[in-house]
Each structure stands twice: as C-alpha cells, then as structure tokens.
Design an enzyme around this catalytic site. Sequence first.
Site, PDB file in Angstrom:
ATOM      1  N   HIS A  24      -3.886   0.028  -1.142  1.00 56.20           N
ATOM      2  CA  HIS A  24      -4.646   0.738  -1.352  1.00 56.20           C
ATOM      3  C   HIS A  24      -4.770   0.997  -2.429  1.00 56.20           C
ATOM      4  CE1 HIS A  24      -1.692   3.933  -1.696  1.00 56.20           C
ATOM      5  NE2 HIS A  24      -1.067   3.025  -0.500  1.00 56.20           N
ATOM      6  N   HIS A  78       9.033   8.446   7.652  1.00 54.57           N
ATOM      7  CA  HIS A  78       7.486   8.417   7.608  1.00 54.57           C
ATOM      8  C   HIS A  78       6.328   8.083   8.164  1.00 54.57           C
ATOM      9  CE1 HIS A  78       4.488   8.622   4.467  1.00 54.57           C
ATOM     10  NE2 HIS A  78       5.008   7.823   3.476  1.00 54.57           N
ATOM     11  N   GLU A  80       2.580   7.114   7.366  1.00 49.36           N
ATOM     12  CA  GLU A  80       2.414   6.079   6.784  1.00 49.36           C
ATOM     13  C   GLU A  80       2.323   4.400   7.587  1.00 49.36           C
ATOM     14  OE1 GLU A  80       1.961   6.089   2.600  1.00 49.36           O
ATOM     15  OE2 GLU A  80       0.586   4.984   2.177  1.00 49.36           O
ATOM     16  N   ASP A  82       2.394   1.615   7.389  1.00 50.94           N
ATOM     17  CA  ASP A  82       3.012   0.632   6.312  1.00 50.94           C
ATOM     18  C   ASP A  82       3.874   0.466   7.024  1.00 50.94           C
ATOM     19  OD1 ASP A  82       3.270   2.084   4.969  1.00 50.94           O
ATOM     20  OD2 ASP A  82       4.359   1.383   3.110  1.00 50.94           O
ATOM     21  N   HIS A 145       6.715  10.221   0.474  1.00 50.20           N
ATOM     22  CA  HIS A 145       5.619  10.625  -0.229  1.00 50.20           C
ATOM     23  C   HIS A 145       4.168  11.358   0.724  1.00 50.20           C
ATOM     24  CE1 HIS A 145       2.388   7.307  -1.030  1.00 50.20           C
ATOM     25  NE2 HIS A 145       1.645   8.300  -0.805  1.00 50.20           N
ATOM     26  N   ASP A 164      10.156   5.783   1.215  1.00 50.73           N
ATOM     27  CA  ASP A 164       8.876   5.054   0.572  1.00 50.73           C
ATOM     28  C   ASP A 164      10.006   4.733  -1.198  1.00 50.73           C
ATOM     29  OD1 ASP A 164       6.998   4.010   1.422  1.00 50.73           O
ATOM     30  OD2 ASP A 164       6.092   6.316   0.840  1.00 50.73           O
ATOM     31  N   TYR A 192       5.855   1.320  -8.903  1.00 53.72           N
ATOM     32  CA  TYR A 192       5.931   2.050  -7.740  1.00 53.72           C
ATOM     33  C   TYR A 192       6.226   3.333  -8.493  1.00 53.72           C
ATOM     34  CZ  TYR A 192       6.916   2.696  -2.723  1.00 53.72           C
ATOM     35  OH  TYR A 192       6.345   3.093  -1.168  1.00 53.72           O
ATOM     36  N   HIS A 223      10.916  -0.668   0.906  1.00 53.32           N
ATOM     37  CA  HIS A 223       9.864  -2.146   0.603  1.00 53.32           C
ATOM     38  C   HIS A 223      11.616  -2.325  -0.705  1.00 53.32           C
ATOM     39  CE1 HIS A 223       5.675  -0.431   1.821  1.00 53.32           C
ATOM     40  NE2 HIS A 223       6.578   1.099   1.433  1.00 53.32           N
TER      41      HIS A 223
HETATM   42 FE1  FEO Z   1       3.623   6.342   1.666  1.00 52.71          FE
HETATM   43 FE2  FEO Z   1       5.609   3.070   2.079  1.00 52.71          FE
HETATM   44  O1  FEO Z   1       4.619   4.447   2.752  1.00 52.71           O
END
Ligand code: FEO
Length: 399
Positions: A24, A78, A80, A82, A145, A164, A192, A223
């Site tokens: 994004h 989370h 989100e 991903d 996040h 995250d 990041y 990640h």
């Molecule tokens: Fe806030 Fe890796 O997603």
Amino acid sequence: MHPVKLKEGVYWVGEIDWDLRNFHGYSTQRGSTYNSYLIVDEKITLVDTVRPYLFEKTMQRISSLVNPAQIDYVVSNHVEMDHSGSLPLLMEIAKNATIITSPNGQKGLLAHYKKTDWKFKVVKTNESVNLGKKNLRFFLTPMVHWPDNMVGYLEEDNILFSNDAFGQHIASTERFDDEFPIGIAIDEAKKYYANIVLPYSTMVQNALSTVAPFPIDTIAPSHGIIWRSHVKLILEQYEKWAANRSEAKALVIYDTMWKSTEKIASTVQCAFERHGVPAKVLNLRYNHISDIMNDILTARYVCVGSPTLNSNMLPTVSGFLTYLKGLSPKNRVGLAFGSYGWGGQGVRHVESALKECGFQMLESINVQYVPDKNQLDEIFDKLSQEVANHLKPSGLQGL
Ligand code: FEO
C-alpha cells in the site's frame, strides 16, 4: 514446503512473498513474508494466517505437522488482510476451530468477512489460555498497528508473537536474525517502524512497558526475520524510535524544474555540513518516499524544497508532505526553500505543511528565477548562522 522449528512443538508455517514490491505505497524492494506459527500441544493452535494467494503453500507446511482439520484455535492478532486474509479459507477446513482475538478483533473480522457462524473466544489483556502443557497469554496492543491489535506470549518458551511490531519486509530463505545480515534486518525494521508504526509511538511505549516484566527469548513477528539472538538490540531500537529521539542530521528533500531549487538544495546542504551536521540530499524523483521516511526516523532537520508550479508545490513534493504529515514524526526542525518565476506560492505551501507537522521552523528561503553566486552566498551565510544558533543548547528549545 517445510515448517521451521522455533522451539519444541512451535513452528514457523508462514509463507514468503518474493515478488512483493509495493505494500500500500510502501516500497518493499526486498519482498516480504507473512509469518504464521503453529503450536502443537493438546490444543493445536495457529497464530495468524497469510495472504490468500499464499494459502496453499502455508497449508502444505501445516499439513506436514498436523491434520489442519484438527486445529483447535486460530489466533487472530490483527485483522489487516495480510494476516487474516486466508482465514475464511482456513475456517472451511478447520471447521471446529475457535478464533481467539481481541474485542475489536472480533468486530473487525465480522465486518470484513461476514461469517456469523465462526466461533470466537474474545480475550482481555493479560488473559491466559491453556493449550495443554503450554499457556498463551494475550496483551491488547491497540494501534500497533490497528485498534484490534494484540500480541501473544507463550509462557513456557518465552516467545512473544508480536504481529506487526518488530516486523520487517524481507523475503529470505533465512528465518532467524543470526542467519541473516543483522545490519539489513535492523535497517528494514527501522524502515517498517518509520512507515507503519511511527504514528502510534505512544502506544508502542505502552506495549513495551506491558511486556517488560516477562522474559523474552524470542520475538516472532508476522513479517520478516525472527529475533532470537538480538532480542535486546531490537528492543533497544524500538525504545529509541518510539521516543522520537532524533540525531543532529539534516535531510535536504526536494524536486526541481530548471535546477534553481537544486542549487539552493546544495547550498542548504553546505550550511549544515559547515557545522559538522551530516546532510543527505534526496531528490524526490529518484528516492521513494518510504525510503526517505527511514532517514526521517532519526534525522532532526527536515528541509524541503520546491519550485512554484501553477501557484503550488510540485506534485512530488506535496505527495511527500502528505505522507510525512500522516506519519507524524515529532521533535523535528523544518526548513522550506525553493524558487519561482512569479507569485512564489510553492515555498509558502511547503512552509505551511511543515508547520502542520508541528515542526519548529527555520526561516524560509524563496528565490525568484535563478539564484546567482551572490544570492547563494547570502543564503549560505544566513542559514549557517541560524544553524549555529540552533545547535547551541539554548537553541534546541525542548528538542
Ligand atoms: Fe498491519 Fe502486517 O498488517
């Protein structure tokens, strides 16, 4: 597709996104990973999922350890996509699984996926769930996040599943920090932080205080590289970044039409360097805004230049300033500079945007047409004096 063991009964079963180059708007030149973890205990527990296009591969890793239909718990740290994107696919297979999530996590998952038949176990902060021999304790970490975020702490193994937080966009064959160049891992963690976590630094400080009493041997983010040999180092970096602690470094960020603004950029660089302040020059045509944010995370002086185009800044500059304002770095000093043919509104827009970021401001520089040597000398002398004054302890004004 093999799992990777973290501790007895705890495995990485995520997937590597080798081709990802844009997250994004964040430039991800090293790709990324979505780290899922499987805890094999009396209750088989999966921590987070991956993006849907990688689901089949992650299922191969899980299937080499357990029958996925027998997963008891799916932790959704989370919402989100991903991390939750393949949850609908997984729940079609693990039909009896219960999703462990935060109150906002439950709301978010229902809003995203409309699956009213999913079973939830909604946890409070510091609530522990027994998995058999091991216990997984949860801490809500809102805004690290999204409002739904939480982390899990596997008590018997001292593993923090941090989602995250502490992540990096890195695709690699290596999984652990002692297998991968540590300088690159820290720099990607910094990038990041600067691009994802920075606006929520106060919440990061709260989260760090919450987990501080617990011994942590491993930080397993969602990640990138897993921290097991450099846990102290990454925790120290996070404390520094979350405190918005900057160093006496300058960034000269600009775009130019006919190189007049570029000439001023070079003079601004020299004025800082005269006082021993390293000054990095970043043309917005050649530097991605997410890479520039990596530098801004630790630089105190943010100088931004634009010529005037159609009574405004160049679009590259306004795009960068919009991004910067959203990420909300604190305790910085700004400088607006540029050139114009007539009107000269570009620099005034830059100045106004930097003020909206809450920066202390040095006096703006706005030159009509092409600055000659005398004008550049004058800019150098004036700015050099201002920088000298600012570097005195009394000039820091709370920074
Ligand atoms: Fe806030 Fe890796 O997603």
